[in-house]
Write an enzyme that holds these catalytic residues in place. Structure first.
Site, short mmCIF file in Angstrom:
data_model
loop_
_atom_site.label_atom_id
_atom_site.label_comp_id
_atom_site.label_asym_id
_atom_site.label_seq_id
_atom_site.Cartn_x
_atom_site.Cartn_y
_atom_site.Cartn_z
N ASN A 1 10.99 57.51 -12.94
CA ASN A 1 11.70 57.37 -11.65
C ASN A 1 11.66 55.94 -11.10
OD1 ASN A 1 12.45 60.21 -11.12
ND2 ASN A 1 10.25 60.50 -11.17
N SER B 1 5.92 47.69 -2.50
CA SER B 1 4.90 48.38 -1.69
C SER B 1 3.63 47.56 -1.55
CB SER B 1 4.56 49.70 -2.37
OG SER B 1 3.42 50.29 -1.80
N TYR C 1 1.11 53.93 -9.42
CA TYR C 1 2.27 53.76 -8.53
C TYR C 1 2.43 52.27 -8.19
CZ TYR C 1 4.58 53.46 -3.98
OH TYR C 1 5.39 53.09 -2.95
N LYS D 1 5.52 49.55 -8.85
CA LYS D 1 6.18 48.74 -7.82
C LYS D 1 6.13 47.26 -8.21
CE LYS D 1 7.99 51.55 -5.79
NZ LYS D 1 9.30 51.65 -5.11
N1 LIG Z 1 7.24 55.16 3.38
C1 LIG Z 1 6.45 54.10 3.23
O1 LIG Z 1 5.60 53.80 4.08
C2 LIG Z 1 6.60 53.23 2.00
C3 LIG Z 1 7.61 53.42 1.08
N2 LIG Z 1 7.73 52.55 0.00
C4 LIG Z 1 8.81 52.71 -0.97
O2 LIG Z 1 10.02 52.97 -0.30
C5 LIG Z 1 10.84 53.85 -1.06
C6 LIG Z 1 11.25 55.03 -0.19
O3 LIG Z 1 10.06 55.68 0.23
P1 LIG Z 1 10.10 56.94 1.20
O4 LIG Z 1 11.40 56.99 1.90
O5 LIG Z 1 8.85 56.93 1.97
O6 LIG Z 1 9.98 58.09 0.11
P2 LIG Z 1 10.74 59.50 0.08
O7 LIG Z 1 10.10 60.31 -0.98
O8 LIG Z 1 10.85 60.03 1.46
O9 LIG Z 1 12.18 59.04 -0.42
C7 LIG Z 1 12.44 58.69 -1.75
C8 LIG Z 1 13.75 59.31 -2.13
O10 LIG Z 1 14.03 58.95 -3.49
C9 LIG Z 1 14.63 60.08 -4.10
N3 LIG Z 1 14.38 59.99 -5.55
C10 LIG Z 1 13.21 60.11 -6.19
N4 LIG Z 1 13.40 60.00 -7.52
C11 LIG Z 1 14.73 59.81 -7.70
C12 LIG Z 1 15.55 59.66 -8.85
N5 LIG Z 1 15.03 59.67 -10.09
N6 LIG Z 1 16.88 59.48 -8.67
C13 LIG Z 1 17.42 59.48 -7.43
N7 LIG Z 1 16.69 59.63 -6.31
C14 LIG Z 1 15.37 59.80 -6.45
C15 LIG Z 1 13.93 61.29 -3.50
O11 LIG Z 1 14.74 62.44 -3.61
C16 LIG Z 1 13.73 60.83 -2.05
O12 LIG Z 1 14.80 61.26 -1.22
C17 LIG Z 1 10.02 54.26 -2.28
O13 LIG Z 1 10.47 53.50 -3.39
C18 LIG Z 1 8.59 53.89 -1.92
O14 LIG Z 1 7.87 53.50 -3.07
C19 LIG Z 1 6.89 51.50 -0.16
C20 LIG Z 1 5.86 51.30 0.70
C21 LIG Z 1 5.62 52.15 1.85
O1 LIG Z 2 3.76 52.69 -0.85
C1 LIG Z 2 3.41 53.52 -0.04
O2 LIG Z 2 2.55 53.16 0.95
C2 LIG Z 2 2.40 53.95 2.13
C3 LIG Z 2 1.09 53.54 2.81
O3 LIG Z 2 0.04 53.71 1.89
P1 LIG Z 2 -1.26 54.56 2.24
O4 LIG Z 2 -2.10 54.46 1.01
O5 LIG Z 2 -1.89 53.86 3.41
O6 LIG Z 2 -0.83 55.95 2.59
C4 LIG Z 2 2.41 55.44 1.77
O7 LIG Z 2 2.28 56.23 2.95
C5 LIG Z 2 3.70 55.74 1.05
O8 LIG Z 2 3.78 57.10 0.69
C6 LIG Z 2 3.76 54.93 -0.23
O9 LIG Z 2 5.02 55.10 -0.83
#
Ligand SMILES: NC(=O)C1=CN([C@@H]2O[C@H](COP(=O)(O)OP(=O)(O)OC[C@H]3O[C@@H](n4cnc5c(N)ncnc54)[C@H](O)[C@@H]3O)[C@@H](O)[C@H]2O)C=CC1
Ligand SMILES: O=C1O[C@H](COP(=O)(O)O)[C@@H](O)[C@H](O)[C@H]1O
Length: 257
Positions: free
Chosen positions: A84, A109, A146, A150
């Site tokens: 993914n 990330s 993970y 990234k």
């Molecule tokens: N939420 C956070 O605090 C952080 C998020 N990130 C990065 O930001 C991005 C989004 O994170 P979130 O919105 O929190 O996660 P999330 O899980 O809410 O959203 C990710 C989306 O990607 C879709 N997805 C997963 N695999 C897929 C595939 N093979 N093809 C198409 N769609 C696919 C899922 O269905 C989901 O809707 C991720 O790449 C994550 O690593 C990075 C650091 C922190």
């Molecule tokens: O990359 C990500 O980081 C956030 C924050 O990390 P955490 O270890 O403090 O939880 C995480 O919530 C998120 O799921 C992840 O995609």
């Protein structure tokens, strides 16, 4: 950016923050992994970023990509991040270059550099009186698979920029939460990213002129171990929120004070 912007992972938390903040500012093409429950306000498709045909359909006609899709779990197993996150990101870059996409904004990330948080440095480095600061020029130092995925996404961007000229902005996102910073979690407060700052930094990444960037995506927290200088200088990022302005869920200092 006049052309449509492709937003992968549009159904997730980061996608939600972006669409809430700058949904009206662009023509969007949203990519979902499974059919959305509610009809989106924008053009959309359902597909998988590991599927070449889906990805080619997704990038057709767009001028920029914000690539969020992937497995966001810090405990994600290798087979999932390999497919993914790593393979999906490579397929996105390959298709974007083929399509002549101008800009690629990649959701990296904090976990790409998580192993800097050593036992010796923590928890002091999460506090405002500690001067340990990462600025984006350091080598990746992931603390889990993970994070490895990234960091690999950032390296893919380096390659596709150098070989094909696509403009690349890697945003090392901290900890996105709605309304208020994480509670009773020093690390999370130090790398909090508010919803509006999340939308703003992505707008900056769509608008600014750059070649290849790695920036930290956090709010302007008093407690921080990620420098915001590069995001400010390269992108014009001007964050509004600060985790120190909250006591628990309550905002106790208004942003302009
Ligand atoms: N939420 C956070 O605090 C952080 C998020 N990130 C990065 O930001 C991005 C989004 O994170 P979130 O919105 O929190 O996660 P999330 O899980 O809410 O959203 C990710 C989306 O990607 C879709 N997805 C997963 N695999 C897929 C595939 N093979 N093809 C198409 N769609 C696919 C899922 O269905 C989901 O809707 C991720 O790449 C994550 O690593 C990075 C650091 C922190
Ligand atoms: O990359 C990500 O980081 C956030 C924050 O990390 P955490 O270890 O403090 O939880 C995480 O919530 C998120 O799921 C992840 O995609």
């Amino acid at each position: 950016m006049d052309d449509p912007v492709l937003l992968t992972g549009a159904g997730g938390g980061v996608g939600e923050a972006i669409l809430e903040g700058i949904g009206d500012a662009y023509e969007w093409k949203l990519m979902f992994h499974s059919p959305p429950v509610e009809e989106p306000d924008h053009e959309y498709l359902v597909g998988d970023v590991t599927d070449e045909e889906d990805v080619a359909t997704a990038v057709a006609g767009v001028g920029a990509v914000i690539h969020l899709a992937g497995d966001p779990r810090k405990t994600a197993p290798w087979n999932s991040v390999l497919s993914n996150n790593i393979d999906g990101t490579q397929k996105m870059y390959e298709a974007a270059v083929e399509e002549g996409v101008e800009k690629f904004v990649y959701a990296s990330s904090n976990h790409a550099v998580g192993a800097f948080e050593t036992e010796q440095r923590t928890p002091e480095m999460y506090r405002s009186d500690d001067d340990f600061l990462l600025d984006g020029t350091e080598l990746p130092r992931p603390g889990n698979l993970y994070g490895v995925s990234k960091a690999t996404g950032e390296i893919l961007g380096r390659y596709y920029h150098d070989e094909h000229g696509i403009e690349v902005c890697n945003i090392r996102i901290g900890n996105l939460t709605r309304n208020h910073p994480p509670i009773d979690y020093e690390r999370g407060q130090a790398m909090w990213l508010s919803y509006r700052d999340c939308a703003h930094i992505h707008e900056c990444a769509l608008e600014a002129d750059y070649e290849f960037e790695i920036v930290y995506g956090i709010s302007d927290n008093d407690r921080k171990y990620y420098s915001l200088e590069r995001a400010k200088e390269a992108l014009g990022y001007n964050p509004q929120d600060n985790s120190a302005h909250f006591e628990g869920e309550e905002r106790v200092v208004e942003p302009d004070a």
